[in-house]
Design an enzyme around this catalytic site. Structure first.
Site, short mmCIF file in Angstrom:
data_model
loop_
_atom_site.label_atom_id
_atom_site.label_comp_id
_atom_site.label_asym_id
_atom_site.label_seq_id
_atom_site.Cartn_x
_atom_site.Cartn_y
_atom_site.Cartn_z
N HIS A 1 0.80 -1.23 0.00
CA HIS A 1 0.00 0.00 0.00
C HIS A 1 0.83 1.27 0.00
O HIS A 1 0.28 2.36 0.14
CB HIS A 1 -0.92 0.04 1.22
CG HIS A 1 -2.00 -0.99 1.19
ND1 HIS A 1 -3.25 -0.72 0.69
CD2 HIS A 1 -2.01 -2.27 1.59
CE1 HIS A 1 -3.99 -1.81 0.79
NE2 HIS A 1 -3.26 -2.77 1.34
N LYS B 1 -7.65 13.68 4.99
CA LYS B 1 -6.81 12.48 4.86
C LYS B 1 -5.77 12.52 5.97
O LYS B 1 -5.67 13.53 6.67
CB LYS B 1 -6.14 12.42 3.49
CG LYS B 1 -5.46 13.75 3.09
CD LYS B 1 -5.00 13.77 1.66
CE LYS B 1 -6.06 13.84 0.60
NZ LYS B 1 -6.33 12.60 -0.11
N ARG B 2 -4.98 11.44 6.16
CA ARG B 2 -3.91 11.50 7.14
C ARG B 2 -3.04 12.73 6.91
O ARG B 2 -2.88 13.15 5.76
CB ARG B 2 -3.00 10.26 7.03
CG ARG B 2 -3.55 8.99 7.59
CD ARG B 2 -2.54 7.84 7.50
NE ARG B 2 -2.32 7.42 6.14
CZ ARG B 2 -1.13 7.29 5.56
NH1 ARG B 2 -0.02 7.54 6.23
NH2 ARG B 2 -1.01 6.90 4.31
N LYS C 1 1.39 14.22 1.26
CA LYS C 1 0.03 14.59 0.84
C LYS C 1 -0.10 16.10 0.65
O LYS C 1 -1.06 16.58 0.09
CB LYS C 1 -0.99 14.08 1.84
CG LYS C 1 -1.03 12.53 1.93
CD LYS C 1 -2.04 12.08 2.96
CE LYS C 1 -2.05 10.57 3.16
NZ LYS C 1 -2.76 9.83 2.12
N THR D 1 -8.25 6.88 -1.71
CA THR D 1 -9.61 6.36 -1.88
C THR D 1 -10.64 7.44 -1.60
O THR D 1 -11.77 7.35 -2.09
CB THR D 1 -9.87 5.15 -0.95
OG1 THR D 1 -9.31 5.43 0.34
CG2 THR D 1 -9.22 3.89 -1.52
N LYS E 1 -14.43 8.56 -3.37
CA LYS E 1 -15.68 8.90 -2.65
C LYS E 1 -16.17 10.28 -3.05
O LYS E 1 -17.37 10.50 -3.27
CB LYS E 1 -15.44 8.84 -1.14
CG LYS E 1 -15.06 7.46 -0.63
CD LYS E 1 -14.50 7.50 0.80
CE LYS E 1 -13.78 6.20 1.12
NZ LYS E 1 -12.87 6.31 2.27
C1 26V Z 1 1.58 4.54 8.19
C2 26V Z 1 1.73 4.77 9.53
C3 26V Z 1 1.79 6.14 9.99
C4 26V Z 1 1.42 6.24 11.43
C5 26V Z 1 2.19 5.28 12.26
C6 26V Z 1 1.96 3.88 11.84
C7 26V Z 1 1.82 3.69 10.40
C8 26V Z 1 1.75 2.43 9.90
C9 26V Z 1 1.60 2.21 8.57
C10 26V Z 1 1.50 3.26 7.73
C11 26V Z 1 1.34 2.98 6.31
C12 26V Z 1 0.01 3.31 5.90
C13 26V Z 1 -0.25 2.67 4.62
C14 26V Z 1 -1.50 3.23 4.03
O1 26V Z 1 -2.44 3.60 4.71
N1 26V Z 1 -1.48 3.31 2.73
C15 26V Z 1 -2.61 3.85 2.01
O2 26V Z 1 -3.35 2.74 1.52
C16 26V Z 1 -4.50 3.18 0.84
C17 26V Z 1 -5.29 1.95 0.48
O3 26V Z 1 -4.60 1.19 -0.46
C18 26V Z 1 -4.11 4.00 -0.36
O4 26V Z 1 -5.28 4.46 -0.98
C19 26V Z 1 -3.25 5.19 0.04
O5 26V Z 1 -2.78 5.87 -1.10
C20 26V Z 1 -2.08 4.71 0.87
O6 26V Z 1 -1.38 5.81 1.42
#
Ligand code: 26V
Length: 754
Positions: free
Chosen positions: A313, A493-494, A499, A600, A604
């Site tokens: 992802h 979003k995050r 971003k 995503t 939406k």
């Molecule tokens: C990020 C973080 C940040 C906070 C601390 C822990 C942590 C752990 C994992 C991640 C990775 C996040 C991965 C993620 O959310 N990816 C998103 O996945 C979506 C669904 O496929 C996609 O639409 C987004 O572009 C992508 O950023």
């Protein structure tokens, strides 16, 4: 089911009735009626059964979604209206779990809905975090994290009475299995989300999210993504991951045995999906359990490889997990020899060091483990998969070309159109019938209505009504005033530098200066932000502080406030999204090209008739292809340019601002007395310094083009008829992004469930 009768009986059991009950009592009764009806429904008939492993399931509130899928939503509205209330009022009593962080977790929730709705047999496997990610408190203008408890005496959780023993290094720990039912859309089947939990969970910390990270037996399921800035926190994450996958793997083998199949037939009966690398230890755990069951190691590894599939992802290096073997020795010693043997097998296939599972420093590369021992690997949008195959994972993709494929993400239209935007849903149904509810690609029938001014007018009126509804919600829930007659420009979003919320902040400051210079817009603009920052991500928190400060600056200035509003919505979550997205005019999707795997919310917003302002990144590329250039606003450097700039180390932010006096003036505003009076000096100074000296995600490079295209977008908004057509084309072409389509592709190419 006769909902009114069941509801009446349940309320009678609670000593009340529909006319006297409080909203909380009605919520509780509806929950019981729905949950108990689901308990009596059959699971999807299986061929192969899928287990979807994910650290996150961002399910959102469940009452409305469940009623929609059971076909009871209209009846519920009717019954509640007859007794002076509404589903909207009643569902406000439902606490929202925060079992996810962002798109990854919300995607998992959409997927469960689609799997059940397609009548496929597939359960989720995750953890029952009691206090979730966190609840965001912005009361002093900077983010503070608080626990987000959501499990009340009456909740969606069903205690299955089942438990498994997880063999940690310190000894066994019991994993109790709680289930949440996942009903399919009007098809009578119910799958399950299994959430594992410790026996004796710790109470919430009094303040903040600091807790004893060493007390694994009690705190393992307290929070999602506990702070990993120290070793105890990193170890706790490994404990969580192994707890989830060991219990899940034991469940799989128990259910296989219940079906009377031998463990050697695992791959014939089971598909395991690994959602990002958090559940990767399921691979060695399954191999270990097969070996315990008498299967020779190499055969076990081959069976598990045929069973598992992995989705990547993100290409951000920070998110590609690695764990020192010493952590695994401490947490999960039983899988250490398995990982070493899998590493040896992988080394027989390739001697390229970058694809090794265990590197020279004895660190385990989870994504490499996943690719070697899954039969399928995918990215989440066409561009993302291309970047994975051609650069980020090139050596692995060359080794296993047949494993790699693309599966462009999708969202469930049942929550993200039928549930959150009833006005648009009924307008669409009145125009093209309700076939789109089962097959979102039918939304294309709306294209026949291009040029029908009555229809586009009706579409704009739905949008106006949603904007008024959002304005009322923002006032009631968040204490924020917005003008429903303004353009709603939304970025939710995050919070992350890639971003580029910080680039949007520069636009706000530029617009502020423009208005001060007398260049007022034709119509007021409302910029809305919502985002949580990872607790240890300083610059992300600083950017929140900057945005809140700009909001105050604008609000305090009587020359500017009639024309510009900047609202930062505290504690952005699924419920907030359900209010914000239907009301958006402009959807901000402005990541640095090549960095957003898919996105995503872009899908939406599109389905709800917003027009995208974005870069050619992630799924925006596919949105642009579907709607055509006249129905999307694109700007910024291409992904190829950006990848080239990183490769040549060719980007210097100071070259950009030193050559652009206007941009330099905007940057100086960040540390101006006006903003320092409204924000935190440390936060603002860090944001400023990062812009001028680093700007790793190249916000300054794209800032001019962004502002110019945004101005064109806002000007075009004034041609209401033409804008209505753009909205129409966006809704009509959004059907491709139904998660039903995505899940059909996973099933056809990877899972083979039916
Ligand atoms: C990020 C973080 C940040 C906070 C601390 C822990 C942590 C752990 C994992 C991640 C990775 C996040 C991965 C993620 O959310 N990816 C998103 O996945 C979506 C669904 O496929 C996609 O639409 C987004 O572009 C992508 O950023």
């Amino acid at each position: 089911m006769d909902l009114e009768k069941s509801l009446g009986e349940t309320l009678a059991g609670m000593g009340t009735d529909l006319d006297r009950a409080s909203r909380a009592q009605i919520f509780c009764a509806l929950l019981r009626v729905t949950r108990d009806a689901e308990l009596s429904m059959a699971p999807a008939p299986g061929g192969r059964k899928l287990y979807y492993f994910s650290a996150e399931f961002l399910v959102g509130r469940l009452l409305r979604a469940n009623l929609v899928n059971l076909g009871l939503a209209d009846e519920a509205e009717r019954v509640l209206a007859a007794h002076g209330t509404s589903l909207a009022e009643v569902e406000d009593c439902e606490p929202e779990p925060s079992l996810g962080n962002g798109g990854l977790g919300r995607l998992a929730a959409c997927f469960l809905d689609s799997i059940a709705s397609l009548g496929l047999s597939g359960d989720g496997v995750g953890l029952n975090y009691h206090y979730g990610l966190f609840r965001q408190d912005l009361s002093d203008g900077t983010q503070r994290e608080e626990p987000n408890p959501w499990i009340e005496p009456e909740s969606w959780l069903i205690d299955t009475g089942r438990s498994f023993s997880v063999p940690f290094g310190f000894g066994p720990l019991t994993a109790r299995m709680y289930d949440i039912a996942v009903p399919g859309y009007e098809n009578g089947t119910v799958n399950r989300l299994h959430l594992f939990d410790v026996d004796d969970p710790a109470p919430a910390p009094e303040h903040g999210i600091d807790f004893d990270k060493g007390d694994v037996r009690h705190d393992l399921t307290s929070f999602l993504y506990p702070d990993d800035s120290d070793e105890a926190g990193r170890l706790l994450r490994v404990y969580q991951q192994y707890f989830m996958v060991s219990a899940g793997a034991q469940l799989i083998l128990a259910e296989l045995a219940e079906r009377g199949a031998p463990v050697t037939e695992l791959d014939r009966h089971v598909a395991v999906h690994i959602n990002d690398t958090h559940p990767s230890m399921v691979i060695p755990e399954l191999v270990r359990l097969l070996c315990e069951g008498g299967v020779p190691f190499e055969e076990a590894a081959a069976i598990v490889e045929r069973t598992c599939a992995y989705t990547n992802h993100t290409i951000l290096a920070e998110a590609l997990e690695t764990w020192p073997m010493s952590y695994l020795e401490q947490v999960a010693p039983k899988i250490v020899p398995v990982i070493r043997r899998l590493d040896a097998l992988a080394r027989e296939r390739s001697d390229e060091p970058s694809v090794a599972i265990v590197d020279q420093g004895d660190v385990v590369h989870m994504a490499n483990l996943d690719v070697h021992f899954s039969h399928a690997v995918n990215g989440v949008a066409a561009l993302h998969t291309k970047i994975l195959v051609e650069s980020e994972m090139r050596p692995l993709a060359e080794l296993y070309p047949e494993k790699f494929s693309n599966k462009t993400n999708g969202v469930t239209f049942r929550r993200w159109l039928m549930g959150c935007n009833p006005g648009l849903a009924s307008l669409v149904t009145s125009a093209i019938g309700d076939g789109w509810k089962r097959d979102a690609s039918r939304l294309e029938d709306l294209l026949d209505l291009r040029g029908d001014s009555a229809f586009t007018q009706a579409l704009l009126e739905v949008k106006d009504a949603n904007k008024a509804r959002l304005a009322a919600w923002l006032r009631a829930e968040k204490g924020i005033e917005v003008d429903p007659g303004s353009v709603f420009d939304i970025q939710v979003k995050r919070m992350h530098q890639y971003k580029r919320q910080q680039m949007n902040a520069l636009y706000a400051l530029w617009k502020y200066l423009q208005i001060k210079h007398g260049n007022v817009p034709t119509r007021p603009v409302t910029m809305v932000f919502g985002a949580k920052a990872a607790p240890a991500y300083t610059l992300a928190k600083d950017t929140i502080n900057l945005l809140v400060a700009i909001g105050r600056l604008v609000a305090d200035d009587p020359e500017v406030s009639p024309w510009l509003t900047l609202a930062f919505v505290e504690n952005y979550n699924v419920t907030a999204a359900e209010h914000l997205i239907p009301a958006a005019d402009v959807s901000e999707q402005i990541s640095l090209a090549s960095k957003e795997a898919s996105g995503t919310s872009n899908m939406k917003f599109m389905a709800n008739g917003a027009v995208t302002l974005g870069t050619l990144d992630g799924a925006n590329v596919e949105i642009a292809e579907l709607v055509g250039r006249e129905n999307i606003y694109l700007f910024g450097r291409s992904s190829a340019d950006v990848i080239g700039l990183y490769a040549s180390d060719g980007y210097r932010p100071w070259d950009v601002w030193q050559g652009d006096a206007e941009l330099a003036e905007v940057l100086d505003m960040i540390v101006s007395p006006e903003l320092l009076a409204r924000g935190d000096a440390g936060c603002l100074a860090r944001v400023y310094r990062d812009f001028v000296a680093k700007d790793y995600f190249m916000a300054l490079l794209d800032a001019r083009d962004y502002a110019a295209v945004k101005e064109r977008c806002l000007a075009d908004y004034e041609d209401r008829a033409a804008w209505g057509e753009k909205a129409l084309v966006n809704v009509a072409r959004s059907g491709f992004f139904s998660s039903d389509r995505t899940i059909r592709e996973y099933d056809r190419d990877i899972w083979h469930l039916s």
